[in-house]
Write an enzyme that holds these catalytic residues in place. Structure first.
Site, PDB file in Angstrom:
ATOM      1  N   ASN A 114       0.832  -1.223   0.000  1.00 45.59           N
ATOM      2  CA  ASN A 114       0.000   0.000   0.000  1.00 45.59           C
ATOM      3  C   ASN A 114       0.862   1.267   0.000  1.00 45.59           C
ATOM      4  OD1 ASN A 114       0.953   0.219   2.593  1.00 45.59           O
ATOM      5  ND2 ASN A 114      -1.059   0.136   3.600  1.00 45.59           N
ATOM      6  N   SER A 135      10.675 -11.809  13.830  1.00 44.44           N
ATOM      7  CA  SER A 135      11.730 -10.935  14.326  1.00 44.44           C
ATOM      8  C   SER A 135      12.366 -11.509  15.578  1.00 44.44           C
ATOM      9  CB  SER A 135      11.080  -9.590  14.662  1.00 44.44           C
ATOM     10  OG  SER A 135      11.960  -8.795  15.400  1.00 44.44           O
ATOM     11  N   THR A 174      12.771  -9.931  18.007  1.00 38.66           N
ATOM     12  CA  THR A 174      12.045  -9.295  19.107  1.00 38.66           C
ATOM     13  C   THR A 174      11.126 -10.295  19.825  1.00 38.66           C
ATOM     14  OG1 THR A 174      10.879  -7.252  19.660  1.00 38.66           O
ATOM     15  CG2 THR A 174      10.056  -8.439  17.790  1.00 38.66           C
ATOM     16  N   TYR A 211       4.420  -3.984  18.969  1.00 39.91           N
ATOM     17  CA  TYR A 211       4.932  -4.462  17.672  1.00 39.91           C
ATOM     18  C   TYR A 211       5.388  -5.914  17.790  1.00 39.91           C
ATOM     19  CZ  TYR A 211       8.550  -5.534  14.235  1.00 39.91           C
ATOM     20  OH  TYR A 211       9.317  -6.167  13.290  1.00 39.91           O
ATOM     21  N   LYS A 224       4.079  -9.823  16.128  1.00 38.78           N
ATOM     22  CA  LYS A 224       4.888 -10.882  15.510  1.00 38.78           C
ATOM     23  C   LYS A 224       4.664 -12.217  16.234  1.00 38.78           C
ATOM     24  CE  LYS A 224       6.832  -8.352  12.387  1.00 38.78           C
ATOM     25  NZ  LYS A 224       6.379  -8.521  10.999  1.00 38.78           N
ATOM     26  N   ASN A 231      19.246  -8.028  13.009  1.00 39.90           N
ATOM     27  CA  ASN A 231      19.193  -6.619  12.597  1.00 39.90           C
ATOM     28  C   ASN A 231      19.705  -6.425  11.170  1.00 39.90           C
ATOM     29  OD1 ASN A 231      18.943  -6.702  15.500  1.00 39.90           O
ATOM     30  ND2 ASN A 231      19.142  -4.474  15.424  1.00 39.90           N
ATOM     31  N   ASN A 265      14.297   5.312  13.069  1.00 39.69           N
ATOM     32  CA  ASN A 265      14.237   4.721  14.406  1.00 39.69           C
ATOM     33  C   ASN A 265      15.459   3.863  14.683  1.00 39.69           C
ATOM     34  OD1 ASN A 265      11.435   5.372  15.284  1.00 39.69           O
ATOM     35  ND2 ASN A 265      10.965   4.318  13.360  1.00 39.69           N
ATOM     36  N   SER A 307      22.453   9.869  18.874  1.00 46.13           N
ATOM     37  CA  SER A 307      22.273   9.656  20.314  1.00 46.13           C
ATOM     38  C   SER A 307      22.450   8.170  20.580  1.00 46.13           C
ATOM     39  CB  SER A 307      20.857  10.067  20.753  1.00 46.13           C
ATOM     40  OG  SER A 307      20.667  11.443  20.554  1.00 46.13           O
TER      41      SER A 307
HETATM   42  P1  NAD Z   1       9.414  -1.624   5.431  1.00 45.37           P
HETATM   43  O1  NAD Z   1       8.525  -0.695   6.154  1.00 45.37           O
HETATM   44  O2  NAD Z   1      10.504  -1.070   4.591  1.00 45.37           O
HETATM   45  O3  NAD Z   1       8.529  -2.605   4.531  1.00 45.37           O
HETATM   46  C1  NAD Z   1       7.216  -2.996   4.881  1.00 45.37           C
HETATM   47  C2  NAD Z   1       6.319  -2.728   3.680  1.00 45.37           C
HETATM   48  O4  NAD Z   1       4.978  -3.104   3.998  1.00 45.37           O
HETATM   49  C3  NAD Z   1       6.286  -1.247   3.287  1.00 45.37           C
HETATM   50  O5  NAD Z   1       6.590  -1.134   1.904  1.00 45.37           O
HETATM   51  C4  NAD Z   1       4.848  -0.810   3.589  1.00 45.37           C
HETATM   52  O6  NAD Z   1       4.397   0.172   2.677  1.00 45.37           O
HETATM   53  C5  NAD Z   1       4.097  -2.126   3.474  1.00 45.37           C
HETATM   54  N1  NAD Z   1       2.845  -2.213   4.244  1.00 45.37           N
HETATM   55  C6  NAD Z   1       2.664  -1.969   5.569  1.00 45.37           C
HETATM   56  N2  NAD Z   1       1.372  -2.185   5.900  1.00 45.37           N
HETATM   57  C7  NAD Z   1       0.734  -2.586   4.767  1.00 45.37           C
HETATM   58  C8  NAD Z   1      -0.611  -2.960   4.467  1.00 45.37           C
HETATM   59  N3  NAD Z   1      -1.589  -2.931   5.384  1.00 45.37           N
HETATM   60  N4  NAD Z   1      -0.899  -3.340   3.216  1.00 45.37           N
HETATM   61  C9  NAD Z   1       0.052  -3.361   2.240  1.00 45.37           C
HETATM   62  N5  NAD Z   1       1.329  -2.995   2.459  1.00 45.37           N
HETATM   63  C10 NAD Z   1       1.667  -2.617   3.722  1.00 45.37           C
HETATM   64  O7  NAD Z   1      10.023  -2.646   6.510  1.00 45.37           O
HETATM   65  P2  NAD Z   1      11.181  -3.722   6.374  1.00 45.37           P
HETATM   66  O8  NAD Z   1      12.309  -3.286   7.238  1.00 45.37           O
HETATM   67  O9  NAD Z   1      11.413  -4.056   4.967  1.00 45.37           O
HETATM   68  O10 NAD Z   1      10.494  -4.934   7.128  1.00 45.37           O
HETATM   69  C11 NAD Z   1       9.765  -5.942   6.437  1.00 45.37           C
HETATM   70  C12 NAD Z   1       9.173  -6.915   7.442  1.00 45.37           C
HETATM   71  O11 NAD Z   1      10.234  -7.460   8.239  1.00 45.37           O
HETATM   72  C13 NAD Z   1       8.194  -6.261   8.414  1.00 45.37           C
HETATM   73  O12 NAD Z   1       7.142  -7.166   8.653  1.00 45.37           O
HETATM   74  C14 NAD Z   1       9.028  -6.068   9.668  1.00 45.37           C
HETATM   75  O13 NAD Z   1       8.231  -6.072  10.819  1.00 45.37           O
HETATM   76  C15 NAD Z   1       9.937  -7.273   9.617  1.00 45.37           C
HETATM   77  N6  NAD Z   1      11.206  -7.084  10.354  1.00 45.37           N
HETATM   78  C16 NAD Z   1      11.986  -5.990  10.076  1.00 45.37           C
HETATM   79  C17 NAD Z   1      13.155  -5.792  10.806  1.00 45.37           C
HETATM   80  C18 NAD Z   1      14.013  -4.557  10.570  1.00 45.37           C
HETATM   81  O14 NAD Z   1      14.838  -4.239  11.426  1.00 45.37           O
HETATM   82  N7  NAD Z   1      13.891  -3.878   9.435  1.00 45.37           N
HETATM   83  C19 NAD Z   1      13.559  -6.709  11.774  1.00 45.37           C
HETATM   84  C20 NAD Z   1      12.746  -7.810  12.017  1.00 45.37           C
HETATM   85  C21 NAD Z   1      11.567  -7.993  11.295  1.00 45.37           C
HETATM   86  N1  UFG Z   2      20.414   2.823  18.986  1.00 46.43           N
HETATM   87  C1  UFG Z   2      21.016   3.988  19.416  1.00 46.43           C
HETATM   88  N2  UFG Z   2      20.656   5.147  18.828  1.00 46.43           N
HETATM   89  C2  UFG Z   2      19.736   5.220  17.826  1.00 46.43           C
HETATM   90  C3  UFG Z   2      19.116   4.017  17.382  1.00 46.43           C
HETATM   91  C4  UFG Z   2      19.477   2.837  17.999  1.00 46.43           C
HETATM   92  O1  UFG Z   2      21.850   3.961  20.321  1.00 46.43           O
HETATM   93  O2  UFG Z   2      19.435   6.324  17.349  1.00 46.43           O
HETATM   94  C5  UFG Z   2      20.807   1.542  19.593  1.00 46.43           C
HETATM   95  C6  UFG Z   2      19.662   0.865  20.319  1.00 46.43           C
HETATM   96  O3  UFG Z   2      19.563   1.330  21.638  1.00 46.43           O
HETATM   97  C7  UFG Z   2      20.075  -0.606  20.212  1.00 46.43           C
HETATM   98  C8  UFG Z   2      20.844  -0.689  18.893  1.00 46.43           C
HETATM   99  O4  UFG Z   2      21.219   0.660  18.579  1.00 46.43           O
HETATM  100  O5  UFG Z   2      20.948  -0.901  21.260  1.00 46.43           O
HETATM  101  C9  UFG Z   2      20.015  -1.244  17.750  1.00 46.43           C
HETATM  102  O6  UFG Z   2      18.792  -0.511  17.695  1.00 46.43           O
HETATM  103  P1  UFG Z   2      17.831  -0.558  16.431  1.00 46.43           P
HETATM  104  O7  UFG Z   2      16.688   0.356  16.699  1.00 46.43           O
HETATM  105  O8  UFG Z   2      18.617  -0.349  15.188  1.00 46.43           O
HETATM  106  O9  UFG Z   2      17.374  -2.074  16.411  1.00 46.43           O
HETATM  107  P2  UFG Z   2      16.627  -2.930  17.532  1.00 46.43           P
HETATM  108  O10 UFG Z   2      17.546  -4.070  17.892  1.00 46.43           O
HETATM  109  O11 UFG Z   2      16.095  -2.119  18.624  1.00 46.43           O
HETATM  110  O12 UFG Z   2      15.371  -3.475  16.703  1.00 46.43           O
HETATM  111  C10 UFG Z   2      15.501  -3.934  15.351  1.00 46.43           C
HETATM  112  C11 UFG Z   2      14.148  -3.761  14.664  1.00 46.43           C
HETATM  113  C12 UFG Z   2      13.133  -4.682  15.288  1.00 46.43           C
HETATM  114  C13 UFG Z   2      13.669  -6.074  15.306  1.00 46.43           C
HETATM  115  C14 UFG Z   2      15.016  -6.149  15.977  1.00 46.43           C
HETATM  116  C15 UFG Z   2      15.592  -7.516  15.872  1.00 46.43           C
HETATM  117  O13 UFG Z   2      13.709  -2.414  14.773  1.00 46.43           O
HETATM  118  O14 UFG Z   2      11.965  -4.662  14.516  1.00 46.43           O
HETATM  119  O15 UFG Z   2      15.912  -5.244  15.328  1.00 46.43           O
HETATM  120  O16 UFG Z   2      16.766  -7.606  16.643  1.00 46.43           O
HETATM  121  F1  UFG Z   2      12.817  -6.863  15.984  1.00 46.43           F
END
Ligand code: NAD
Ligand code: UFG
Length: 355
Positions: free
Chosen positions: A35, A128, A130, A152, A156, A182, A201, A219
Site C-alpha cells: 500500500n 523478528s 524481538t 509491535y 509478531k 538486525n 528509528n 544519540s
Molecule cells: P518496510 O517498512 O521497509 O517494509 C514494509 C512494507 O509493507 C512497506 O513497503 C509498507 O508500505 C508495506 N505495508 C505496511 N502495511 C501494509 C498494508 N496494510 N498493506 C500493504 N502494504 C503494507 O520494513 P522492512 O524493514 O522491509 O520490514 C519488512 C518486514 O520485516 C516487516 O514485517 C518487519 O516487521 C519485519 N522485520 C523488520 C526488521 C528490521 O529491522 N527492518 C527486523 C525484524 C523484522
Molecule cells: N540505537 C542507538 N541510537 C539510535 C538508534 C538505535 O543507540 O538512534 C541503539 C539501540 O539502543 C540498540 C541498537 O542501537 O541498542 C540497535 O537498535 P535498532 O533500533 O537499530 O534495532 P533494535 O535491535 O532495537 O530493533 C531492530 C528492529 C526490530 C527487530 C530487531 C531484531 O527495529 O523490529 O531489530 O533484533 F525486531
C-alpha cells in the site's frame, strides 16, 4: 501449479525489495502487493533496473481482502507467499497499539483467508528476534522461550502462533517463520537501500543520515549495559544475505515441512559503539555521537544462533560488517534523500496495477 510465481506482500519496502531482486535472479516470477504506506513505487522501478526483469505491482492494502482475492484470481500461477507487509516501529507501536494490531494481525488473517480461498498454502513470514524478548540464552537458539515486550513484538508473536495453529489444524499448509536479527547495508548497485520516512528509528539508517549531514549527531541510548563498552549488542545481518535466506526457505517449503522457525542472523554480535566505529571507517571520518539515557524496552543482547538455518536451509550469512557499512555508505552518499519520487511524476501505469 507453477511454483515459480511468488506473491510478495510489502515488496516495495527495505527487505522486501532486496528479496524480490533475489527471487528474480533465481528465475521466480513475482507479483508484489504494497500500500506504499512506508515505501515508494520508485523502489519497484529500481528493482527492474537492477535485474532487467519486470515485476507486477499492485497498490493494494492487506486490509482489502476483496482486492487481495482478485490478485490471486488474476495470477492463478501464484504458488506461495512471502509476507513482509506490516508496520514495524517499536516506539510508535506503544503509542498506537490498535493500529498495529489491526494492520499486522487483521491484515495477516485476511491474507491467510485469501490464500486459503485460492488454495495457496505455502507462506514465509517476516518474524523478528524481538519475539525472544530479553533472552536467557546467548547466542539464541529457536528453542529459546518467546514472548515480546512491546505491541509491535506482540503482533509478531501472535502471528507466529496463528500460523502455527493453522498448520496444525490443516496439515496441507507449510510455513517458514523467519526471525530476522538486525538487517544492515544496501544493494551493491548503490541504487537501492533502506528509505526511512521521517526520523529513522534504527541505528544504521540514523548513522547514515548523520554521515550525509541530515542529522547533527547520533544519540547512543545508554552505556550502562553489561557489555564490554556498556552499549547493547545486536547481530547485524547484511540485507542481501537476509534476502537470500528467503529463497532458501522457499525451497525448504517444497519438502512440506509443516511450520518451521529459523533464526536469520550471523551468530556474531556487535555493540553500538563497534558499529559506530565500523561505519565511521567506511565513511572515512569519525562520526559525532552523544551518550544519552537508555531507550525504553532495549535489551542487552540479541545475537542469533543460526545453526538450524545453516544446516536445514543450507544458507549462511556471508557478507562482513565492513562490506555492509560500505554498501550502506555507497547507497546513502549516492542517494542523499533516499528514494524520492520525481516531483509531479504521476505513478506510471506501467508500474502500478490497480484493482
Ligand atoms: P518496510 O517498512 O521497509 O517494509 C514494509 C512494507 O509493507 C512497506 O513497503 C509498507 O508500505 C508495506 N505495508 C505496511 N502495511 C501494509 C498494508 N496494510 N498493506 C500493504 N502494504 C503494507 O520494513 P522492512 O524493514 O522491509 O520490514 C519488512 C518486514 O520485516 C516487516 O514485517 C518487519 O516487521 C519485519 N522485520 C523488520 C526488521 C528490521 O529491522 N527492518 C527486523 C525484524 C523484522
Ligand atoms: N540505537 C542507538 N541510537 C539510535 C538508534 C538505535 O543507540 O538512534 C541503539 C539501540 O539502543 C540498540 C541498537 O542501537 O541498542 C540497535 O537498535 P535498532 O533500533 O537499530 O534495532 P533494535 O535491535 O532495537 O530493533 C531492530 C528492529 C526490530 C527487530 C530487531 C531484531 O527495529 O523490529 O531489530 O533484533 F525486531
Amino acid at each position: 501449479m507453477d511454483q515459480k510465481s511468488v506473491l510478495v506482500t510489502g515488496g516495495a519496502g527495505y527487505i522486501g525489495s532486496h528479496t524480490v531482486i533475489e527471487l528474480l535472479n533465481a528465475n521466480y516470477s513475482v507479483v508484489i502487493i504494497d500500500n506504499l504506506c512506508n515505501s515508494s513505487y520508485e523502489a519497484v522501478r529500481r528493482i527492474e533496473k537492477i535485474t532487467g526483469k519486470s515485476v507486477t505491482f499492485y497498490k493494494v492494502d492487506l486490509l482489502d481482502k476483496k482486492a487481495m482475492v482478485e490478485v490471486f484470481k488474476r495470477h492463478p500461477n501464484i504458488g506461495s507467499v512471502i509476507h513482509f507487509a506490516g508496520l514495524k516501529a517499536v516506539g510508535e507501536s506503544t503509542k498506537i497499539p490498535l493500529d498495529y494490531y489491526h494492520n499486522n494481525i487483521t491484515g495477516t488473517v485476511l491474507l491467510l483467508q485469501a490464500m486459503k480461498e485460492n488454495n495457496v498454502k505455502d507462506i514465509i513470514f517476516s518474524s523478528s528476534a524481538t519475539v525472544y524478548g530479553d533472552p536467557p540464552i546467548i547466542p539464541i537458539p529457536e528453542t529459546c522461550p518467546t514472548g515480546a515486550t512491546n505491541p509491535y513484538g506482540r503482533t509478531k508473536h501472535y502471528i507466529e502462533n496463528m500460523i502455527r495453529d493453522l498448520c496444525t489444524a490443516e496439515p496441507d499448509w507449510n510455513a517458514g517463520l523467519l526471525r530476522y536479527f538486525n538487517p544492515a547495508g544496501a544493494h551493491p548497485s548503490g541504487i537501492l537501500g533502506e528509505n526511512p520516512l521521517g526520523i529513522p528509528n534504527n541505528l544504521m539508517p540514523f548513522l547514515a543520515q548523520v554521515a550525509i549531514g541530515r542529522r547533527e549527531y547520533l544519540s547512543v541510548f545508554g552505556n550502562d549495559f553489561p557489555t564490554k563498552d556498556g552499549t547493547p549488542i545486536r547481530d547485524y545481518i547484511n540485507v542481501v544475505d537476509l534476502a537470500k535466506g528467503h529463497i532458501a526457505a522457499l525451497e525448504k517449503l517444497r519438502e512440506k515441512p509443516g511450520c518451521v522457525e529459523y533464526n536469520l542472523g550471523t551468530g556474531k554480535g556487535k555493540t553500538v559503539l563497534e558499529m559506530v566505529a565500523a561505519f565511521s571507517k567506511a565513511v572515512g571520518r569519525d562520526l559525532p555521537y552523544k551518550i544519552v539515557g537508555r531507550r525504553a524496552g532495549d535489551v542487552t543482547n540479541l545475537t542469533a544462533n543460526p545453526a538450524k538455518a545453516n544446516e536445514e536451509l543450507k544458507w549462511k550469512a556471508e557478507v562482513s560488517i565492513e562490506e555492509s557499512c560500505a554498501s550502506l555508505w555507497n547507497w546513502q552518499s549516492k542517494n542523499p534523500n533516499g528514494l524520492e519520487d520525481c516531483p509531479g511524476d504521476a505513478p506510471p501505469e506501467s508500474i502500478i496495477c490497480y484493482i
